[in-house]
Design a protein around this motif. Structure first.
Motif, PDB file in Angstrom:
ATOM      1  N   ASP A   1       3.361  14.085  -8.332  1.00 51.87           N
ATOM      2  CA  ASP A   1       3.197  13.209  -9.499  1.00 51.87           C
ATOM      3  C   ASP A   1       2.421  11.928  -9.204  1.00 51.87           C
ATOM      4  O   ASP A   1       2.195  11.112 -10.089  1.00 51.87           O
ATOM      5  N   GLN A   2       2.008  11.741  -7.954  1.00 50.76           N
ATOM      6  CA  GLN A   2       1.527  10.430  -7.519  1.00 50.76           C
ATOM      7  C   GLN A   2       0.194  10.023  -8.137  1.00 50.76           C
ATOM      8  O   GLN A   2      -0.066   8.832  -8.335  1.00 50.76           O
ATOM      9  N   ASN A   3      -0.674  10.987  -8.463  1.00 47.68           N
ATOM     10  CA  ASN A   3      -1.926  10.654  -9.162  1.00 47.68           C
ATOM     11  C   ASN A   3      -1.633  10.011 -10.512  1.00 47.68           C
ATOM     12  O   ASN A   3      -2.267   9.022 -10.904  1.00 47.68           O
ATOM     13  N   THR A   4      -0.679  10.578 -11.233  1.00 47.72           N
ATOM     14  CA  THR A   4      -0.333  10.063 -12.561  1.00 47.72           C
ATOM     15  C   THR A   4       0.317   8.687 -12.450  1.00 47.72           C
ATOM     16  O   THR A   4       0.024   7.776 -13.233  1.00 47.72           O
ATOM     17  N   ASN A   5       1.196   8.517 -11.471  1.00 51.35           N
ATOM     18  CA  ASN A   5       1.824   7.213 -11.259  1.00 51.35           C
ATOM     19  C   ASN A   5       0.773   6.154 -10.928  1.00 51.35           C
ATOM     20  O   ASN A   5       0.860   5.007 -11.389  1.00 51.35           O
ATOM     21  N   ALA A   6      -0.221   6.541 -10.105  1.00 56.50           N
ATOM     22  CA  ALA A   6      -1.293   5.611  -9.735  1.00 56.50           C
ATOM     23  C   ALA A   6      -2.094   5.191 -10.966  1.00 56.50           C
ATOM     24  O   ALA A   6      -2.511   4.034 -11.094  1.00 56.50           O
ATOM     25  N   LYS A   7      -2.319   6.128 -11.879  1.00 62.61           N
ATOM     26  CA  LYS A   7      -3.010   5.828 -13.141  1.00 62.61           C
ATOM     27  C   LYS A   7      -2.234   4.767 -13.929  1.00 62.61           C
ATOM     28  O   LYS A   7      -2.812   3.790 -14.442  1.00 62.61           O
ATOM     29  N   LEU A   8      -0.925   4.959 -14.032  1.00 61.00           N
ATOM     30  CA  LEU A   8      -0.091   4.028 -14.793  1.00 61.00           C
ATOM     31  C   LEU A   8      -0.079   2.645 -14.158  1.00 61.00           C
ATOM     32  O   LEU A   8      -0.198   1.626 -14.840  1.00 61.00           O
ATOM     33  N   VAL A   9       0.046   2.618 -12.829  1.00 66.01           N
ATOM     34  CA  VAL A   9       0.076   1.348 -12.109  1.00 66.01           C
ATOM     35  C   VAL A   9      -1.222   0.568 -12.303  1.00 66.01           C
ATOM     36  O   VAL A   9      -1.209  -0.637 -12.566  1.00 66.01           O
TER      37      VAL A   9
ATOM     38  N   GLY B   1      -1.513  -3.181 -10.136  1.00 65.00           N
ATOM     39  CA  GLY B   1      -2.164  -2.849  -8.882  1.00 65.00           C
ATOM     40  C   GLY B   1      -3.509  -2.206  -9.100  1.00 65.00           C
ATOM     41  O   GLY B   1      -4.023  -2.149 -10.221  1.00 65.00           O
ATOM     42  N   THR B   2      -4.071  -1.716  -8.009  1.00 62.89           N
ATOM     43  CA  THR B   2      -5.365  -1.065  -8.044  1.00 62.89           C
ATOM     44  C   THR B   2      -5.282   0.268  -7.307  1.00 62.89           C
ATOM     45  O   THR B   2      -4.419   0.439  -6.435  1.00 62.89           O
ATOM     46  N   ARG B   3      -6.155   1.195  -7.668  1.00 64.08           N
ATOM     47  CA  ARG B   3      -6.134   2.522  -7.054  1.00 64.08           C
ATOM     48  C   ARG B   3      -7.306   2.658  -6.084  1.00 64.08           C
ATOM     49  O   ARG B   3      -8.451   2.390  -6.463  1.00 64.08           O
TER      50      ARG B   3
ATOM     51  N   PRO C   1       2.620  -6.558  -6.258  1.00 64.48           N
ATOM     52  CA  PRO C   1       1.432  -5.790  -6.654  1.00 64.48           C
ATOM     53  C   PRO C   1       1.087  -4.723  -5.613  1.00 64.48           C
ATOM     54  O   PRO C   1       1.404  -4.877  -4.422  1.00 64.48           O
ATOM     55  N   THR C   2       0.424  -3.652  -6.049  1.00 64.93           N
ATOM     56  CA  THR C   2       0.263  -2.489  -5.188  1.00 64.93           C
ATOM     57  C   THR C   2      -1.181  -2.002  -5.085  1.00 64.93           C
ATOM     58  O   THR C   2      -1.983  -2.171  -6.002  1.00 64.93           O
ATOM     59  N   VAL C   3      -1.444  -1.355  -3.936  1.00 58.20           N
ATOM     60  CA  VAL C   3      -2.647  -0.540  -3.765  1.00 58.20           C
ATOM     61  C   VAL C   3      -2.160   0.899  -3.734  1.00 58.20           C
ATOM     62  O   VAL C   3      -1.368   1.287  -2.876  1.00 58.20           O
ATOM     63  N   ALA C   4      -2.615   1.704  -4.688  1.00 60.98           N
ATOM     64  CA  ALA C   4      -2.162   3.093  -4.806  1.00 60.98           C
ATOM     65  C   ALA C   4      -3.063   4.016  -3.999  1.00 60.98           C
ATOM     66  O   ALA C   4      -4.279   4.044  -4.189  1.00 60.98           O
ATOM     67  N   VAL C   5      -2.434   4.777  -3.089  1.00 58.63           N
ATOM     68  CA  VAL C   5      -3.128   5.816  -2.317  1.00 58.63           C
ATOM     69  C   VAL C   5      -2.334   7.107  -2.520  1.00 58.63           C
ATOM     70  O   VAL C   5      -1.559   7.527  -1.658  1.00 58.63           O
ATOM     71  N   PRO C   6      -2.467   7.745  -3.695  1.00 62.63           N
ATOM     72  CA  PRO C   6      -1.639   8.916  -4.000  1.00 62.63           C
ATOM     73  C   PRO C   6      -1.919  10.075  -3.052  1.00 62.63           C
ATOM     74  O   PRO C   6      -3.059  10.278  -2.613  1.00 62.63           O
ATOM     75  N   TYR C   7      -0.857  10.829  -2.747  1.00 62.16           N
ATOM     76  CA  TYR C   7      -0.966  11.935  -1.787  1.00 62.16           C
ATOM     77  C   TYR C   7      -0.867  13.293  -2.475  1.00 62.16           C
ATOM     78  O   TYR C   7      -1.734  14.143  -2.337  1.00 62.16           O
TER      79      TYR C   7
ATOM     80  N   VAL D   1       0.880  -1.179   0.000  1.00 58.61           N
ATOM     81  CA  VAL D   1       0.000   0.000   0.000  1.00 58.61           C
ATOM     82  C   VAL D   1       0.908   1.216   0.000  1.00 58.61           C
ATOM     83  O   VAL D   1       1.638   1.456   0.965  1.00 58.61           O
ATOM     84  N   THR D   2       0.885   1.994  -1.082  1.00 57.19           N
ATOM     85  CA  THR D   2       1.893   3.031  -1.297  1.00 57.19           C
ATOM     86  C   THR D   2       1.275   4.334  -1.795  1.00 57.19           C
ATOM     87  O   THR D   2       0.202   4.339  -2.413  1.00 57.19           O
ATOM     88  N   HIS D   3       1.993   5.430  -1.548  1.00 61.56           N
ATOM     89  CA  HIS D   3       1.595   6.745  -2.066  1.00 61.56           C
ATOM     90  C   HIS D   3       1.909   6.876  -3.553  1.00 61.56           C
ATOM     91  O   HIS D   3       1.502   7.832  -4.195  1.00 61.56           O
ATOM     92  N   CYS D   4       2.659   5.942  -4.093  1.00 62.84           N
ATOM     93  CA  CYS D   4       3.051   5.946  -5.510  1.00 62.84           C
ATOM     94  C   CYS D   4       4.015   7.076  -5.860  1.00 62.84           C
ATOM     95  O   CYS D   4       3.942   7.648  -6.958  1.00 62.84           O
ATOM     96  N   GLY D   5       4.920   7.409  -4.949  1.00 61.63           N
ATOM     97  CA  GLY D   5       6.063   8.222  -5.349  1.00 61.63           C
ATOM     98  C   GLY D   5       6.839   7.443  -6.397  1.00 61.63           C
ATOM     99  O   GLY D   5       6.775   6.199  -6.435  1.00 61.63           O
TER     100      GLY D   5
END
Length: 445
Positions: free
Chosen positions: A365-373, A380-382, A356-362, A339-343
């Motif tokens: 750039d983390q929103n965009t990284n979460a989209k890619l993931v 992973g999932t957002r 595999p990851t759960v994206a919790v962007p803070y 479970v990551t902020h997706c830095g």
């Protein structure tokens, strides 16, 4: 060769910027290049360790005693840094004899003033991009005037990019973050002056956009992922950490992991800068308590007061630590989900280690990284936020259970991306060859 090529590596004073640049420095060093790492005086005083083979020098940001906190805000900090930094960096280059004793300056692209200073001394410069190419492209299009702020449309189509929506854009486009947006966009004001443009990514990960950007910047090269060799190609078994850190790891967490079954632990960490509110921290805490999985949660000392008062820091089911070696944790067979902020560094690390990851962007750039993931690489999932911008416990629990109790596709995709990352840095791989070419050019520059 009579003398070794000498690179000054100028890193922005934040752990997420210094770590990959230092790892790149190690790769150059192994090919015979002498490295001097340059950071600010304040940041230097707070470092825990530095690799002994790499020399260390400092410049001033204008706040040598307290850094950004002494400045009282990001804007005054930057204004002063951008006045004092170029002057003290010039003094450092003079001290090293200019082009007689420094062959190249590898600088964080955030330092838009660095190529001008290097050129004044007749030294070639290499811009180092610490964020991925999707994010760089977004900021570059703002610089070109092709993305207007404030954003008025709800979806965006950029060359060689997936379709983006408002929730996929960096946080600096919204609220009161315009100062940060100006800052990250300004890195492209001088990018054309760089002799090389290097990015901490690998070709397979950013193939379409890399092919597009090289037509705009012919000097562009992918040279990542810049993470310690032990966790990637294992070419250097002793290379097990970045070698510099602000925080001290609590190694007992590895003993705790050793006692847990394979794939049974949810690892939760939001990096060195993210600071969630108490309500979000409480939702995460109760989610972890209610989940059926074991958990390891990194809560920095500055964030501990936000934990619920009756939340136990160590139980059979869970362990809360102030800091740990993220690479060692992700590489441990007990970990089944992150479970990551997706830095970007955390995202690269989890791709390289096949988790595999759960994206919790803070922010940033983390929103965009979460989209890619979640939608492009599909590793992973957002977690979706509510109207208060909080990820609720039931939402987070669903995301965690989706990975821990099924969804073979995410796990398989994560393993495949790990294979591609390893291939990029082994002999003949895209990043390996680009670094080799960079070093060869240094000898002849």
């Amino acid at each position: 060769m009579a003398t070794r090529a000498h690179c000054l590596v100028l890193a922005y004073p934040a752990q997420g910027h210094i770590n990959p640049m230092l790892q790149f420095s190690k790769l150059l060093e192994r090919q015979g290049v002498r490295i001097t790492l340059v950071t600010t005086r304040f940041y230097y005083n707070n470092l825990q360790t530095v690799p002994p083979s790499i020399a260390l020098e400092t410049i001033s940001d204008g706040f040598d005693n307290g850094g950004p906190k002494e400045a009282g805000g990001f804007k005054p900090y930057l204004e002063r840094f951008w006045e004092v930094g170029p002057l003290t960096f010039s003094e450092l280059l003079e001290k090293h004899g200019g082009s007689k004793h420094v062959d190249c300056v590898v600088y964080d692209s955030f330092f838009s003033w660095a190529p001008e200073v290097a050129k004044r001394f007749g030294i070639v410069g290499a811009a180092y991009l610490t964020q991925n190419m999707a994010v760089n492209s977004i900021y570059y299009h703002v610089h070109l005037g092709k993305l207007q702020v404030p954003l008025k449309q709800h979806q965006f189509s950029l060359p060689a990019m997936p379709k983006l929506y408002l929730q996929d854009m960096p946080s600096f486009f919204f609220g009161e973050d315009f100062t940060f947006l100006d800052f990250v966009v300004s890195q492209f004001s001088s990018i054309h002056k760089a002799d090389w443009i290097l990015c901490n990514t690998f070709y397979d990960l950013d193939k379409e956009i890399a092919d597009w950007i090289v037509k705009v910047w012919p000097q562009f090269k992918t040279i990542g992922p810049n993470i310690p060799s032990f966790f990637l190609d294992k070419q250097w078994e002793d290379d097990q950490d970045y070698g510099v850190t602000e925080f001290k790891s609590e190694e007992h967490c590895m003993e705790w992991l050793d006692e847990k079954p394979k794939g049974s632990v949810v690892y939760v960490s939001f990096g060195s800068m993210a600071s969630f509110g108490e309500e979000q921290m409480e939702e995460i805490a109760w989610c972890l308590r209610e989940c059926s999985s074991y958990f390891l949660w990194v809560v920095r000392a500055s964030e501990e007061t936000k934990l619920p008062k009756d939340f136990e820091r160590k139980t059979e089911k869970g362990l809360v630590v102030k800091w740990c070696s993220q690479l060692k944790v992700l590489a441990h067979e007990a970990v089944g989900c992150f479970v990551t902020h997706c830095g970007w560094n955390s995202t690269l690390e989890t791709l390289c280690l096949g988790v595999p990851t759960v994206a919790v962007p803070y922010w940033s750039d983390q929103n965009t990284n979460a989209k890619l993931v979640s939608e492009v690489w599909k590793t992973g999932t957002r977690a979706v936020v509510d109207e208060k911008k909080v990820v609720r416990r039931e939402t987070l629990k669903h995301c965690i259970n989706e990975i821990m109790n099924g969804c073979r596709e995410m796990k398989n995709n994560a393993i495949q991306w790990r294979s591609l990352a390893v291939r990029a840095v082994t002999e003949g791989g895209s990043s390996y060859e680009n670094i080799k070419e960079f070093v060869n050019n240094l000898w002849h520059s």
